[in-house]
Design a protein around this motif. Structure first.
Motif, short mmCIF file in Angstrom:
data_model
loop_
_atom_site.label_atom_id
_atom_site.label_comp_id
_atom_site.label_asym_id
_atom_site.label_seq_id
_atom_site.Cartn_x
_atom_site.Cartn_y
_atom_site.Cartn_z
N ASN A 33 -16.35 12.42 36.69
CA ASN A 33 -15.98 13.84 36.64
C ASN A 33 -15.50 14.36 37.99
N TYR A 34 -15.41 13.47 38.96
CA TYR A 34 -15.10 13.88 40.33
C TYR A 34 -13.80 14.68 40.41
N PHE A 35 -12.75 14.20 39.76
CA PHE A 35 -11.47 14.89 39.80
C PHE A 35 -11.37 15.99 38.74
N VAL A 36 -11.93 15.76 37.57
CA VAL A 36 -11.90 16.76 36.50
C VAL A 36 -12.53 18.06 36.97
N ASP A 37 -13.66 17.97 37.66
CA ASP A 37 -14.37 19.16 38.14
C ASP A 37 -13.54 19.94 39.16
N GLN A 38 -12.57 19.29 39.77
CA GLN A 38 -11.72 19.97 40.75
C GLN A 38 -10.37 20.39 40.17
N GLY A 39 -10.19 20.14 38.88
CA GLY A 39 -8.94 20.50 38.24
C GLY A 39 -7.78 19.61 38.63
N ILE A 40 -8.08 18.39 39.09
CA ILE A 40 -7.05 17.44 39.50
C ILE A 40 -6.74 16.52 38.32
N PRO A 41 -5.47 16.41 37.91
CA PRO A 41 -5.14 15.58 36.75
C PRO A 41 -5.23 14.09 37.07
N GLY A 42 -5.10 13.28 36.03
CA GLY A 42 -5.10 11.84 36.22
C GLY A 42 -5.42 11.11 34.94
N PRO A 43 -5.16 9.81 34.89
CA PRO A 43 -5.47 9.03 33.69
C PRO A 43 -6.98 8.94 33.45
N LYS A 44 -7.37 8.87 32.20
CA LYS A 44 -8.78 8.81 31.86
C LYS A 44 -9.33 7.41 32.15
N PRO A 45 -10.42 7.32 32.93
CA PRO A 45 -10.98 6.00 33.27
C PRO A 45 -11.84 5.43 32.13
N VAL A 46 -12.02 4.12 32.17
CA VAL A 46 -12.91 3.46 31.22
C VAL A 46 -14.06 2.85 32.02
N PRO A 47 -15.23 2.72 31.40
CA PRO A 47 -16.39 2.18 32.12
C PRO A 47 -16.09 0.82 32.75
N PHE A 48 -16.69 0.60 33.92
CA PHE A 48 -16.64 -0.65 34.69
C PHE A 48 -15.30 -0.89 35.38
N PHE A 49 -14.18 -0.58 34.74
CA PHE A 49 -12.88 -0.90 35.33
C PHE A 49 -12.10 0.33 35.80
N GLY A 50 -12.59 1.53 35.47
CA GLY A 50 -11.86 2.73 35.85
C GLY A 50 -10.48 2.74 35.20
N ASN A 51 -9.44 2.79 36.03
CA ASN A 51 -8.06 2.77 35.53
C ASN A 51 -7.35 1.45 35.80
N MET A 52 -8.10 0.42 36.21
CA MET A 52 -7.47 -0.80 36.70
C MET A 52 -7.35 -1.91 35.66
N TRP A 53 -7.93 -1.74 34.50
CA TRP A 53 -7.89 -2.82 33.52
C TRP A 53 -6.44 -3.11 33.10
N GLY A 54 -6.09 -4.38 33.14
CA GLY A 54 -4.76 -4.82 32.71
C GLY A 54 -3.71 -4.81 33.81
N LEU A 55 -4.07 -4.40 35.04
CA LEU A 55 -3.08 -4.32 36.12
C LEU A 55 -2.46 -5.68 36.46
N TRP A 56 -3.22 -6.74 36.25
CA TRP A 56 -2.71 -8.07 36.59
C TRP A 56 -1.56 -8.50 35.68
N LYS A 57 -1.34 -7.74 34.60
CA LYS A 57 -0.23 -8.07 33.68
C LYS A 57 0.96 -7.15 33.87
N LYS A 58 0.83 -6.14 34.75
CA LYS A 58 1.89 -5.15 34.91
C LYS A 58 2.78 -5.46 36.11
N ASN A 59 3.90 -4.74 36.18
CA ASN A 59 4.73 -4.75 37.38
C ASN A 59 4.25 -3.57 38.23
N THR A 60 3.65 -3.85 39.38
CA THR A 60 2.97 -2.82 40.16
C THR A 60 3.90 -1.66 40.54
N ALA A 61 5.12 -1.98 41.00
CA ALA A 61 6.05 -0.92 41.43
C ALA A 61 6.40 0.00 40.26
N GLU A 62 6.74 -0.58 39.12
CA GLU A 62 7.11 0.21 37.95
C GLU A 62 5.91 1.02 37.44
#
Length: 505
Positions: A33-62
């Protein structure tokens, strides 16, 4: 029921497991809730991985570009359970990287215990970073680089001979420039001249390529140091300090041992860094004494020499690959650059350190390449003291990571109109003056920017000048319409399929 029966009961074990999982779940989601409580937008995190799950399959720049387009200039992200504030707002960049630098001195905290790695400038913190940075900086003065430019020039001519020997009239640019930049590092950072550098079985290239593009960047394993750095320090360091990295450590140890018994002058990084670090002093009882012991100096020299390799090998090879690709795709730009080089040669016998000091169009081309294809995809800082911005709306507490997605920043329409067009005219003095300096971060900004920036520019300018003077680059059927980069959680862009036509002028 006695105590043994109670403890061995399936119900007891089920309750214990569920309770432990619940406690773990609450721990890893406690800051969500760190960012939500401050009204800062962002992708919804998932337990243990936050927003990083699946990054190893993506193109980082895109991926970074898509996040900025969706969530704006300031948004919240989670590296596992850890809050990470992403910014492309120029005033925030200025504040965090320059104005309030004392709150953001450190980079992301990777705690290494291994010798040499623990002394890399990129992982040092606080006062120790300040001391080592201050001691190393004199190794990159104009005078020192001028001496090393003679070594660079030898490598450039060797590169040209290698290209001239190509009989097919086309090159795999990334492979060619990998060999060249490693040759420069071998000469300038390791003091070695290697005749067969770039050969298929060459251990320099083989070990370096595994270090820079390890298989782990395409597996979940790459997330460990970012999501759970304490676990990485306990269990993952051996994966990073690999046998390939130790190959270069051993090489340097042997080199320093040999040099300790010699009075020969080399004018390379090992020599100038050793001199600069050895000269750094501290006050003890009103007297100036050496800051470090001889053993500590050697570890710091080895640390910065291997970091020189890590920072300079793949990034420079990528930038040279991108430069030649754009010259092949834009023959009018290539012709204009060639004409400026030939005109300049009327006042010089050949391309050298003095030659490249006043080549405005060359600089425009390279800056546009670094804008369009910044080798480092992101840069980061870690907050060391709580601080607030925007009249208290944005609160950053100690430990929070700040990320600037450099590639996304450089491709924002607001800062660079028509950002997908390669246009060196963006960098004329008049156009450059209209734009905030904080919109360009190829080498970072502020006190903790790239210490080797001048060296990198010297190497790239000498290479591009000499190549364009001797050769013409052009597209062939294998040349893609747009330069492509490998997928995976890459910290440095990895060009693929960079096949170019080449002919002597």
């Amino acid at each position: 029921m006695d105590a043994f029966e109670f403890l061995s009961s399936p119900v007891t074990w089920a309750i214990t497991v569920v309770s432990c999982l619940y406690i773990l779940y609450k721990y890893v989601t406690s800051q969500f809730n760190y960012f939500v409580d401050q009204g800062i937008p962002g992708p919804k995190p998932v337990p243990f991985f936050g927003n990083m799950w699946g990054l190893w399959k993506k193109n980082t720049a895109e991926y970074d570009v898509s996040l900025v387009k969706k969530y704006g200039k300031i948004f919240g992200y989670f590296d596992g359970p850890n809050p990470n504030l992403w910014i492309t707002d120029l005033e925030m960049i200025k504040a965090i990287f320059v104005k309030d630098f004392d709150h953001f001195v450190d980079r992301r905290a990777f705690k290494f215990k291994s010798n040499i790695v623990r002394k890399w400038l990129t992982v040092l913190e606080g006062q120790e970073w300040k001391d080592v940075r201050s001691s190393v900086t004199p190794a990159f003065t104009t005078g020192k680089i001028k001496k090393m430019s003679l070594l660079i020039n030898d490598c450039v001519h060797k590169l040209c001979d290698s290209i001239a020997a190509q009989t097919e009239g086309k090159i795999n640019a990334k492979l060619i420039f990998n060999a060249f930049t490693m040759d420069v590092i071998a000469r300038c950072a390791f003091g070695l001249k290697i005749d067969n550098l770039g050969d298929k079985d060459d251990p320099f290239i083989q070990n370096a390529q595994i270090i820079f593009n390890p298989p782990s960047v395409k597996t979940p394993l790459i997330l460990l140091p970012f999501t759970y750095p304490k676990l990485f320090s306990l269990f993952g360091e051996s994966l990073f300090v690999s046998k390939e990295l130790k190959f270069f450590f051993q090489l340097l140890q042997n080199m320093l041992q040999e040099r300790s018994q010699s009075k020969e002058k080399y004018h390379d990084f090992i020599e100038v860094a050793d001199e600069a670090i050895s000269a750094f002093t501290k006050d003890v009882g009103g007297k100036k004494v050496a800051m470090w012991s001889r053993e500590e100096i050697e570890e710091i020299v080895m640390g910065q020499s291997t970091l020189f390799m890590l920072a300079g090998f793949d990034t420079t090879a990528t930038t040279l690959t991108s430069t030649c690709f754009e010259l092949a795709r834009n023959p009018d730009i290539q012709d204009k650059l060639y004409d400026s080089i030939i005109t300049k040669l009327e006042d010089h016998d050949d391309i050298c350190h003095e030659f490249i000091q006043d080549m405005p169009y060359l600089e425009q081309v390279i800056l546009e390449v670094l804008r369009f294809y910044p080798a480092a995809v992101r840069t980061e800082r870690q907050c060391t003291k709580d601080i607030s911005y925007d009249n208290g709306r944005i609160n950053i507490k100690a430990g929070v990571i700040i990320t600037v997605p450099i590639y996304a920043l450089h491709h924002m329409e607001e800062y660079y109109p028509n950002p997908e067009k390669f246009d060196p005219e963006r960098w004329t003095p008049e156009n450059k003056a209209k734009r905030s300096p904080y919109s360009f971060m190829a080498f970072g900004v502020g006190p903790r920017n790239c210490v080797g920036m001048r060296f990198a520019m010297e190497e790239m300018k000498m290479a591009v000048c000499t190549l364009v003077k001797k050769f013409r680059f052009f597209t062939v059927k294998e040349t893609p319409e747009k330069l492509q980069f490998d997928d995976g959680f890459q910290s440095v862009l990895q060009p693929i399929h960079a096949i170019l036509g080449i002919e002597s002028r």
